[in-house]
Design a protein around this motif. Sequence first.
Motif, mmCIF file in Angstrom:
data_model
loop_
_atom_site.group_PDB
_atom_site.id
_atom_site.type_symbol
_atom_site.label_atom_id
_atom_site.label_comp_id
_atom_site.label_asym_id
_atom_site.label_seq_id
_atom_site.Cartn_x
_atom_site.Cartn_y
_atom_site.Cartn_z
ATOM 1 N N THR A 136 0.839 -1.201 0.000
ATOM 2 C CA THR A 136 0.000 0.000 0.000
ATOM 3 C C THR A 136 0.872 1.248 0.000
ATOM 4 O O THR A 136 1.777 1.397 0.828
ATOM 5 N N ILE A 137 0.576 2.119 -0.944
ATOM 6 C CA ILE A 137 1.301 3.385 -1.099
ATOM 7 C C ILE A 137 0.366 4.505 -0.659
ATOM 8 O O ILE A 137 -0.801 4.533 -1.048
ATOM 9 N N SER A 138 0.858 5.420 0.151
ATOM 10 C CA SER A 138 0.030 6.563 0.529
ATOM 11 C C SER A 138 0.891 7.815 0.626
ATOM 12 O O SER A 138 2.091 7.737 0.898
ATOM 13 N N TYR A 139 0.281 8.944 0.379
ATOM 14 C CA TYR A 139 0.955 10.235 0.523
ATOM 15 C C TYR A 139 -0.064 11.369 0.438
ATOM 16 O O TYR A 139 -1.196 11.178 0.002
ATOM 17 N N TRP A 140 0.387 12.527 0.906
ATOM 18 C CA TRP A 140 -0.387 13.754 0.755
ATOM 19 C C TRP A 140 0.139 14.502 -0.469
ATOM 20 O O TRP A 140 1.362 14.535 -0.688
ATOM 21 N N ALA A 141 -0.756 15.097 -1.231
ATOM 22 C CA ALA A 141 -0.306 15.889 -2.374
ATOM 23 C C ALA A 141 -1.326 16.968 -2.702
ATOM 24 O O ALA A 141 -2.505 16.849 -2.374
ATOM 25 N N LYS A 142 -0.834 18.003 -3.328
ATOM 26 C CA LYS A 142 -1.724 19.024 -3.889
ATOM 27 C C LYS A 142 -1.000 19.670 -5.070
ATOM 28 O O LYS A 142 0.215 19.505 -5.247
ATOM 29 N N GLY A 143 -1.741 20.391 -5.869
ATOM 30 C CA GLY A 143 -1.103 21.025 -7.012
ATOM 31 C C GLY A 143 -2.114 21.574 -7.972
ATOM 32 O O GLY A 143 -3.308 21.624 -7.689
ATOM 33 N N THR A 144 -1.615 21.971 -9.125
ATOM 34 C CA THR A 144 -2.476 22.531 -10.150
ATOM 35 C C THR A 144 -3.502 21.480 -10.556
ATOM 36 O O THR A 144 -3.177 20.307 -10.722
ATOM 37 N N THR A 145 -4.739 21.921 -10.719
ATOM 38 C CA THR A 145 -5.859 20.974 -10.735
ATOM 39 C C THR A 145 -5.847 19.975 -11.887
ATOM 40 O O THR A 145 -6.366 18.878 -11.735
ATOM 41 N N HIS A 146 -5.275 20.315 -13.023
ATOM 42 C CA HIS A 146 -5.383 19.349 -14.130
ATOM 43 C C HIS A 146 -4.341 18.242 -14.038
ATOM 44 O O HIS A 146 -4.370 17.296 -14.829
ATOM 45 N N VAL A 147 -3.456 18.330 -13.063
ATOM 46 C CA VAL A 147 -2.394 17.332 -12.953
ATOM 47 C C VAL A 147 -2.899 16.118 -12.169
ATOM 48 O O VAL A 147 -3.589 16.249 -11.170
ATOM 49 N N LYS A 148 -2.545 14.942 -12.649
ATOM 50 C CA LYS A 148 -2.817 13.695 -11.936
ATOM 51 C C LYS A 148 -1.485 13.044 -11.603
ATOM 52 O O LYS A 148 -0.497 13.228 -12.316
ATOM 53 N N LEU A 149 -1.477 12.302 -10.507
ATOM 54 C CA LEU A 149 -0.286 11.547 -10.150
ATOM 55 C C LEU A 149 -0.614 10.064 -10.198
ATOM 56 O O LEU A 149 -1.711 9.653 -9.825
ATOM 57 N N MET A 150 0.332 9.284 -10.651
ATOM 58 C CA MET A 150 0.158 7.826 -10.588
ATOM 59 C C MET A 150 1.404 7.201 -9.986
ATOM 60 O O MET A 150 2.474 7.817 -9.953
ATOM 61 N N ASN A 151 1.237 5.997 -9.521
ATOM 62 C CA ASN A 151 2.333 5.300 -8.870
ATOM 63 C C ASN A 151 2.762 4.125 -9.727
ATOM 64 O O ASN A 151 1.942 3.498 -10.399
ATOM 65 N N ARG A 152 4.038 3.859 -9.659
ATOM 66 C CA ARG A 152 4.555 2.695 -10.375
ATOM 67 C C ARG A 152 5.575 2.008 -9.482
ATOM 68 O O ARG A 152 6.379 2.684 -8.817
ATOM 69 N N LEU A 153 5.550 0.712 -9.446
ATOM 70 C CA LEU A 153 6.535 -0.067 -8.690
ATOM 71 C C LEU A 153 7.266 -0.986 -9.660
ATOM 72 O O LEU A 153 6.632 -1.671 -10.465
ATOM 73 N N MET A 154 8.604 -0.959 -9.603
ATOM 74 C CA MET A 154 9.352 -1.903 -10.439
ATOM 75 C C MET A 154 10.682 -2.213 -9.757
ATOM 76 O O MET A 154 11.207 -1.397 -9.012
ATOM 77 N N PHE A 155 11.185 -3.388 -10.009
ATOM 78 C CA PHE A 155 12.481 -3.776 -9.452
ATOM 79 C C PHE A 155 13.582 -3.222 -10.355
ATOM 80 O O PHE A 155 13.503 -3.335 -11.580
ATOM 81 N N ARG A 156 14.585 -2.617 -9.713
ATOM 82 C CA ARG A 156 15.635 -1.979 -10.494
ATOM 83 C C ARG A 156 17.021 -2.283 -9.936
ATOM 84 O O ARG A 156 17.178 -2.560 -8.751
ATOM 85 N N GLN A 157 17.992 -2.157 -10.819
ATOM 86 C CA GLN A 157 19.381 -2.318 -10.414
ATOM 87 C C GLN A 157 19.909 -1.020 -9.817
ATOM 88 O O GLN A 157 20.602 -1.031 -8.807
ATOM 89 N N SER A 158 19.583 0.090 -10.446
ATOM 90 C CA SER A 158 20.046 1.378 -9.928
ATOM 91 C C SER A 158 19.079 2.472 -10.339
ATOM 92 O O SER A 158 18.305 2.316 -11.294
ATOM 93 N N GLY A 159 19.122 3.587 -9.616
ATOM 94 C CA GLY A 159 18.203 4.680 -9.835
ATOM 95 C C GLY A 159 18.354 5.303 -11.204
ATOM 96 O O GLY A 159 19.467 5.536 -11.664
ATOM 97 N N GLY A 160 17.229 5.599 -11.830
ATOM 98 C CA GLY A 160 17.260 6.319 -13.094
ATOM 99 C C GLY A 160 17.660 5.478 -14.285
ATOM 100 O O GLY A 160 17.791 5.991 -15.385
#
Lengths: 372, 178
Positions: A136-160
């Motif tokens: 379960t992922i949770s957070y607080w957020a706010k921003g310009t109204t037309h923006v949506k946020l989505m979450n993604r989970l993936m296994f990685r070797q290194s950042g970026g």
Amino acid sequence: MTVNISKPSINIREKLAELDKPSGIAGEAVLRADSVQDVRDSINAGRRNLIINGGFDVWQRGTSIARGSGNTYHSADRFLAYTNSAGNARSTDVPSESPHTYSMKVDDFTGSLIIDQLMEVPTGTVGPFKAGTNITISYWAKGTTHVKLMNRLMFRQSGGSSTNEVSPAGLYDHTKSNSLSSSWQKFSQTYTMPAGVTVGSGIQALNLSIRSSDGVSAVISPAAADEIFITGIQVELGSVATDFEHRSYGEELALCQRYCYVIGHPSQVIYLGTGSMYTSTAVNLSVPLPVQLRSTSPSFTRVTNGTGNWLNVYVGATGTVSNASPLQGDYTQSNLRIYMTGAHSGSSPSAPGAGVWSMVLAGAKLIISSEL
Amino acid sequence: MYSIHTVPFSSMPYCILCDVTNTTIPVAADNSDYQRVLDDIIEQGADCFEGDIPEELQTAADAKEFAQQLADYTTATVRLAQYVLSVGRAEVTENQATGEQVVNEGTGKMDDVMADVVTVTAIDPVDATVTRLVYSDEEPTEETIENPLITADVSERTDAQAVVDATPQPVIDAYNAL
């Protein structure tokens, strides 16, 4: 013979009412617990948040970074923000009903919003994220109204870097997006780890990626003037988003320092370590670490102050200020050997074998990074 | 621009210095900066290095690129194997043993009881178009457009086909050998 027995009267109705304790479902679960561990498990107490610095309290590298600085670790500890497409900074704009002190403000967009944190797992495994596990992922957020946020989970070797990435189906759903508004909202989503996921030997982390989305099929770029605020990021095992788990600043800092240790202060000279001259200009320094780093092979980034230097090495009372490049001498666990050429003047008393002491100049930094 | 630096009496082979970020990077697969060095070698080749790229680094970069191409090719192949939404999928049946057996009176032996089993269910094609309301100052009007599911399907298949077409033969050979 007749025997008379007298007993105190009881009110059966009251006794039955006592059995009907207003404990609620969670309270009854606690009452039924067989052990202290059962009680802890039933109320999901402690050590829930797999995200480090989810409340954005620790900013060792600096409290703001301008756009165009590369997609790597720059500002809030443990968070990899894609600063090629937006700048970010620490903000005191937080949800009033939350206990948070800071949030991350992302703005000046020329591309999409991507904020990552890589949650370390034993190398080459999925760690605790086994098949069937709810995340379960949770957070607080706010921003310009037309923006949506989505979450993604993936296994990685290194950042970026998506090389060797394993992105299990079911841990990435464009349609589970969060529509922002000018008011703070708390969002949560639960994903279930599918069966049959295998990862390569180089995998080191499960990467939580929070991205700007159109909510249908794609990552989108917010407008240049848009702003997004986020705080209280928590990832936990289980299907319920519980309250944010607060850790003390000292504990949060120590958790961060497994991945990054910054020596330096905006206005104070900070002691670095002692050592000896290897040649009349090259020095070996011994630098202790407050926490054992994740890796025996960290990177060093030197950040100079206004004079273009970061280091001051003293032999006796003779100091030399320089912008010497720190090189790692040996693999490390709790102490670093840093070797630097051009760290002293070469003139007396700077002779091979001479003892030295050193410091990081005010306004300069040495960043020791073992980030994923 | 990267350059190579060695440390006297070091237990480590050498360090890589990036003069853009003033970062010293170890040669260690678990270091994220080192992985970025490999990415830069893949993308920029020798242009990102002062002098020759050490053989060890070039080999590591080649292996990383190969692994990425293999992963991309695998993903693209799986995507292309999915049915086309605008066409749908036909039912496939197989004649399989049910697990029951009966006595064959002719041979006196036990024979499997066979039955047709649906191994792939049929899926109807999605509607080619959808109708949506378009709002303006006037009354809402209807507009017929290509089904967005088909649009996305075609786009994803095109992307996957482009990956397959661009994959070097040694990578395809490695995939086929899996």
